[in-house]
Scaffold this motif. Structure first.
Motif, PDB file in Angstrom:
ATOM      1  N   VAL A 225       0.579  -1.239   0.068  1.00 33.42           N
ATOM      2  CA  VAL A 225      -0.169   0.183   0.175  1.00 33.42           C
ATOM      3  C   VAL A 225       0.870   1.299   0.239  1.00 33.42           C
ATOM      4  CG1 VAL A 225      -1.849   1.279   1.068  1.00 33.42           C
ATOM      5  CG2 VAL A 225      -1.828  -1.424   1.235  1.00 33.42           C
ATOM      6  N   GLY A 226       0.476   2.072  -1.016  1.00 33.28           N
ATOM      7  CA  GLY A 226       1.241   3.432  -0.744  1.00 33.28           C
ATOM      8  C   GLY A 226       0.391   4.707  -1.167  1.00 33.28           C
ATOM      9  N   ASP A 227       1.141   5.794  -0.772  1.00 34.23           N
ATOM     10  CA  ASP A 227       0.729   7.184  -1.010  1.00 34.23           C
ATOM     11  C   ASP A 227       1.012   7.781  -2.406  1.00 34.23           C
ATOM     12  OD1 ASP A 227      -0.305   9.913  -0.805  1.00 34.23           O
ATOM     13  OD2 ASP A 227       0.014   9.886   1.195  1.00 34.23           O
ATOM     14  N   LEU A 228       0.354   8.164  -3.253  1.00 35.39           N
ATOM     15  CA  LEU A 228       0.708   8.489  -4.647  1.00 35.39           C
ATOM     16  C   LEU A 228       1.109   9.950  -4.618  1.00 35.39           C
ATOM     17  CD1 LEU A 228      -1.817   7.206  -7.014  1.00 35.39           C
ATOM     18  CD2 LEU A 228       0.537   6.681  -7.202  1.00 35.39           C
ATOM     19  N   GLY A 229       2.229  10.057  -5.691  1.00 36.77           N
ATOM     20  CA  GLY A 229       2.731  11.527  -5.775  1.00 36.77           C
ATOM     21  C   GLY A 229       2.262  11.671  -7.263  1.00 36.77           C
ATOM     22  N   ASP A 230       2.967  12.904  -7.780  1.00 35.27           N
ATOM     23  CA  ASP A 230       2.800  13.276  -9.087  1.00 35.27           C
ATOM     24  C   ASP A 230       3.336  12.616 -10.202  1.00 35.27           C
ATOM     25  OD1 ASP A 230       1.524  15.562  -7.729  1.00 35.27           O
ATOM     26  OD2 ASP A 230       3.416  16.762  -7.819  1.00 35.27           O
ATOM     27  N   TYR A 231       2.804  12.638 -11.397  1.00 34.40           N
ATOM     28  CA  TYR A 231       3.097  12.318 -12.732  1.00 34.40           C
ATOM     29  C   TYR A 231       4.655  12.595 -13.038  1.00 34.40           C
ATOM     30  CZ  TYR A 231       3.754  11.129 -17.486  1.00 34.40           C
ATOM     31  OH  TYR A 231       4.154  10.756 -18.841  1.00 34.40           O
ATOM     32  N   TYR A 232       5.430  12.054 -13.749  1.00 35.52           N
ATOM     33  CA  TYR A 232       6.450  12.352 -14.456  1.00 35.52           C
ATOM     34  C   TYR A 232       6.974  11.518 -15.293  1.00 35.52           C
ATOM     35  CZ  TYR A 232       9.343   9.430 -10.909  1.00 35.52           C
ATOM     36  OH  TYR A 232       9.890   8.508 -10.256  1.00 35.52           O
ATOM     37  N   TYR A 233       7.710  11.949 -16.106  1.00 35.11           N
ATOM     38  CA  TYR A 233       8.181  10.960 -17.364  1.00 35.11           C
ATOM     39  C   TYR A 233       9.610  11.040 -17.356  1.00 35.11           C
ATOM     40  CZ  TYR A 233       8.837   9.291 -22.254  1.00 35.11           C
ATOM     41  OH  TYR A 233       9.289   8.590 -23.250  1.00 35.11           O
ATOM     42  N   ASP A 234      10.459   9.768 -17.178  1.00 36.47           N
ATOM     43  CA  ASP A 234      11.742   9.736 -17.002  1.00 36.47           C
ATOM     44  C   ASP A 234      12.210   8.696 -18.175  1.00 36.47           C
ATOM     45  OD1 ASP A 234      14.290   9.340 -16.382  1.00 36.47           O
ATOM     46  OD2 ASP A 234      14.042   8.241 -14.373  1.00 36.47           O
ATOM     47  N   ASP A 235      13.001   9.463 -19.218  1.00 38.05           N
ATOM     48  CA  ASP A 235      13.486   8.633 -20.157  1.00 38.05           C
ATOM     49  C   ASP A 235      14.935   8.587 -20.383  1.00 38.05           C
ATOM     50  OD1 ASP A 235      13.658  11.231 -21.067  1.00 38.05           O
ATOM     51  OD2 ASP A 235      12.876  11.211 -23.078  1.00 38.05           O
ATOM     52  N   SER A 236      15.534   9.027 -19.100  1.00 35.61           N
ATOM     53  CA  SER A 236      16.953   9.306 -19.066  1.00 35.61           C
ATOM     54  C   SER A 236      18.043   7.852 -19.438  1.00 35.61           C
ATOM     55  CB  SER A 236      17.494   9.560 -17.693  1.00 35.61           C
ATOM     56  OG  SER A 236      16.989   8.625 -16.600  1.00 35.61           O
ATOM     57  N   ILE A 237      17.253   6.915 -19.458  1.00 35.94           N
ATOM     58  CA  ILE A 237      18.127   5.627 -19.867  1.00 35.94           C
ATOM     59  C   ILE A 237      17.185   4.916 -21.214  1.00 35.94           C
ATOM     60  CG2 ILE A 237      19.030   5.275 -17.470  1.00 35.94           C
ATOM     61  CD1 ILE A 237      17.056   3.063 -17.121  1.00 35.94           C
ATOM     62  N   GLY A 238      16.441   5.849 -21.553  1.00 32.62           N
ATOM     63  CA  GLY A 238      15.793   4.897 -22.866  1.00 32.62           C
ATOM     64  C   GLY A 238      14.352   4.897 -22.568  1.00 32.62           C
ATOM     65  N   THR A 239      13.708   4.567 -24.079  1.00 35.25           N
ATOM     66  CA  THR A 239      12.392   4.253 -24.059  1.00 35.25           C
ATOM     67  C   THR A 239      11.895   2.733 -24.470  1.00 35.25           C
ATOM     68  OG1 THR A 239      12.220   5.236 -26.207  1.00 35.25           O
ATOM     69  CG2 THR A 239      12.009   6.918 -24.276  1.00 35.25           C
ATOM     70  N   SER A 240      12.698   1.999 -24.524  1.00 35.43           N
ATOM     71  CA  SER A 240      12.403   0.526 -24.866  1.00 35.43           C
ATOM     72  C   SER A 240      11.429  -0.073 -23.912  1.00 35.43           C
ATOM     73  CB  SER A 240      13.655  -0.440 -24.668  1.00 35.43           C
ATOM     74  OG  SER A 240      14.273  -0.419 -23.295  1.00 35.43           O
ATOM     75  N   GLU A 241      10.588  -0.862 -24.183  1.00 33.51           N
ATOM     76  CA  GLU A 241       9.380  -1.538 -23.624  1.00 33.51           C
ATOM     77  C   GLU A 241       9.809  -2.283 -22.472  1.00 33.51           C
ATOM     78  OE1 GLU A 241       6.107  -0.676 -24.044  1.00 33.51           O
ATOM     79  OE2 GLU A 241       7.297   0.936 -25.305  1.00 33.51           O
ATOM     80  N   ASP A 242      11.049  -2.713 -22.163  1.00 38.46           N
ATOM     81  CA  ASP A 242      11.124  -3.370 -20.693  1.00 38.46           C
ATOM     82  C   ASP A 242      11.500  -2.146 -19.954  1.00 38.46           C
ATOM     83  OD1 ASP A 242      13.733  -2.334 -22.060  1.00 38.46           O
ATOM     84  OD2 ASP A 242      14.986  -3.695 -21.068  1.00 38.46           O
ATOM     85  N   LEU A 243      11.544  -0.782 -20.128  1.00 38.63           N
ATOM     86  CA  LEU A 243      11.720   0.454 -19.342  1.00 38.63           C
ATOM     87  C   LEU A 243      10.335   0.969 -18.898  1.00 38.63           C
ATOM     88  CD1 LEU A 243      14.966   1.910 -20.858  1.00 38.63           C
ATOM     89  CD2 LEU A 243      14.709   0.350 -19.021  1.00 38.63           C
ATOM     90  N   ILE A 244      10.444   1.574 -17.622  1.00 41.58           N
ATOM     91  CA  ILE A 244       9.197   2.343 -17.322  1.00 41.58           C
ATOM     92  C   ILE A 244       9.437   3.700 -17.199  1.00 41.58           C
ATOM     93  CG2 ILE A 244       7.458   2.633 -15.328  1.00 41.58           C
ATOM     94  CD1 ILE A 244       7.338  -0.131 -16.425  1.00 41.58           C
ATOM     95  N   CYS A 245       9.001   4.530 -18.093  1.00 41.40           N
ATOM     96  CA  CYS A 245       9.324   5.979 -18.206  1.00 41.40           C
ATOM     97  C   CYS A 245       8.135   6.964 -17.631  1.00 41.40           C
ATOM     98  CB  CYS A 245       9.424   6.390 -19.657  1.00 41.40           C
ATOM     99  SG  CYS A 245      10.835   5.727 -20.388  1.00 41.40           S
ATOM    100  N   HIS A 246       6.755   6.179 -17.626  1.00 39.11           N
ATOM    101  CA  HIS A 246       5.678   7.049 -17.196  1.00 39.11           C
ATOM    102  C   HIS A 246       5.495   6.561 -15.574  1.00 39.11           C
ATOM    103  CE1 HIS A 246       4.614   7.756 -21.303  1.00 39.11           C
ATOM    104  NE2 HIS A 246       4.481   6.752 -21.557  1.00 39.11           N
ATOM    105  N   ARG A 247       5.910   7.382 -14.826  1.00 38.11           N
ATOM    106  CA  ARG A 247       5.807   6.981 -13.381  1.00 38.11           C
ATOM    107  C   ARG A 247       5.204   8.056 -12.445  1.00 38.11           C
ATOM    108  NH1 ARG A 247      12.192   5.559 -12.329  1.00 38.11           N
ATOM    109  NH2 ARG A 247      12.545   3.933 -13.943  1.00 38.11           N
ATOM    110  N   ARG A 248       4.742   7.518 -11.385  1.00 43.10           N
ATOM    111  CA  ARG A 248       4.293   8.563 -10.122  1.00 43.10           C
ATOM    112  C   ARG A 248       5.064   8.213  -8.983  1.00 43.10           C
ATOM    113  NH1 ARG A 248      -0.173  11.599 -10.165  1.00 43.10           N
ATOM    114  NH2 ARG A 248      -1.259  11.746 -12.303  1.00 43.10           N
ATOM    115  N   GLY A 249       5.423   8.985  -8.296  1.00 43.38           N
ATOM    116  CA  GLY A 249       6.113   8.726  -6.902  1.00 43.38           C
ATOM    117  C   GLY A 249       5.455   8.136  -5.900  1.00 43.38           C
ATOM    118  N   VAL A 250       5.883   7.401  -5.100  1.00 41.15           N
ATOM    119  CA  VAL A 250       5.079   6.671  -4.046  1.00 41.15           C
ATOM    120  C   VAL A 250       5.815   6.570  -2.658  1.00 41.15           C
ATOM    121  CG1 VAL A 250       3.962   4.451  -3.361  1.00 41.15           C
ATOM    122  CG2 VAL A 250       3.841   5.004  -5.579  1.00 41.15           C
ATOM    123  N   THR A 251       5.170   7.061  -1.646  1.00 43.72           N
ATOM    124  CA  THR A 251       5.513   6.907  -0.171  1.00 43.72           C
ATOM    125  C   THR A 251       5.010   5.437   0.204  1.00 43.72           C
ATOM    126  OG1 THR A 251       5.776   9.150   0.093  1.00 43.72           O
ATOM    127  CG2 THR A 251       5.588   7.614   2.068  1.00 43.72           C
TER     128      THR A 251
END
Length: 229
Positions: free
Chosen positions: A88-114
Motif C-alpha cells: 500500500v502506498g501514497d501516490l505522488g505526481d506524474y513524471y516522465y523519465d526517459d533518461s536511460i531510454g524508452t524501450s518496452e522493458d523500461l518504465i518511463c511513465h511514473r508516479r512517486g510513491v511513499t
C-alpha cells in the motif's frame, strides 16, 4: 481521495522490487513520450504511429493511460502485489523519465510513491480481492476507500507490519538485503537522498494530525522508530 491498483508485471517481468526500492509505480508505452499535456487525439495518433494500435481499438489502452496520467492525484492511495503480499502506498505526481531510454522493458511513465506497508493477500477483504483480479494495467477502486479497510489490515496484522516503517523495512530487506540498510537502525539509505527522507518524515508528521486514529498511531510509531538510536 481515491484508490488504484497498478499491475507490477511488465513484459512478463515483475517490477515489484524496483517499485519498492525506488519509490514509484509506472506503466508501459514509454515511446509515447511525456503524457502530461497530451490530448486524447494526440494519444490516439501516437498509439497508432508507435504501437500500431488504431483509434477504433485503442479504448482500453487510452483509458489506462489517461487514468494514470490525469485522473490519479497526489495523495491518492495505490496498491500493487506479488505472489504473497499486497503493498500500500501514497501516490505522488506524474513524471516522465526517459533518461536511460524508452524501450518496452523500461518504465518511463511514473508516479512517486511513499510506501506505507504491506498486507498478506490472504488477509485482505473481498472488495480488495476483486480489485487485485482486474486485468487492466491500472484499475480504480469503485467503492468508497474506507471499504478497502487498508488501515485496519495494516494495523491488525503483525506478520505484515507493526507500523508503516517496519513494513517497508521488512520488504526491502527481503527483496534487496545487500543493497539497502534499514531506516530505523542506521538512518542512511544508499539509494535514497536525504531530501526524500525529509519529505517522507514530513508526510508522517502530517499524518499525526489525521482524523483517523489508526493512521495517527502508525505515523507516531514510524517516527519513533526512525528516531531510535
Amino acid at each position: 481521495m481515491n484508490l488504484f491498483y497498478v499491475q507490477s508485471i511488465v513484459g512478463g517481468v515483475s517490477k515489484v522490487k524496483s517499485f519498492l526500492e525506488d519509490n514509484y509505480i509506472g506503466i508501459p508505452w514509454s515511446a509515447l513520450g511525456d503524457l502530461e499535456q497530451a490530448s486524447s487525439e494526440e494519444l490516439c495518433e501516437l498509439l497508432e504511429q508507435r504501437y500500431g494500435i488504431i483509434a477504433d481499438n485503442s479504448g482500453d489502452v487510452l483509458e489506462t493511460i489517461q487514468l494514470f496520467a490525469d485522473r490519479m492525484s497526489d495523495g491518492d492511495y495505490v496498491v500493487i502485489k506479488d505472489e504473497d503480499w499486497m503493498y500500500v502506498g501514497d501516490l505522488g505526481d506524474y513524471y516522465y523519465d526517459d533518461s536511460i531510454g524508452t524501450s518496452e522493458d523500461l518504465i518511463c511513465h511514473r508516479r512517486g510513491v511513499t510506501w506505507l506497508g504491506r498486507v498478506p493477500l490472504e488477509d485482505i477483504n473481498e472488495h480488495m480481492q476483486t480489485l487485485l483480479q482486474e486485468p487492466n494495467v491500472v484499475a480504480q477502486f469503485k467503492l468508497p476507500v474506507k471499504q478497502a479497510r487498508l488501515d485496519q489490515a495494516l494495523r491488525g496484522n503483525s506478520d505484515a507490519a507493526a507500523s508503516i516503517g517496519t513494513a517497508l523495512n521488512q520488504e526491502t530487506q527481503r527483496v534487496a538485503p545487500e543493497s539497502i540498510k534499514t531506516l530505523t537502525h542506521d538512518h542512511t539509505l544508499p539509494r535514497v537522498e536525504q531530501s526524500t527522507i525529509d519529505t517522507a518524515l514530513q508526510v508522517l508528521q502530517e499524518a499525526l494530525l489525521s482524523k483517523d486514529e489508526g493512521l495517527r498511531v502508525q505515523a507516531a510509531i514510524a517516527i519513533l522508530q526512525y528516531a531510535k538510536p
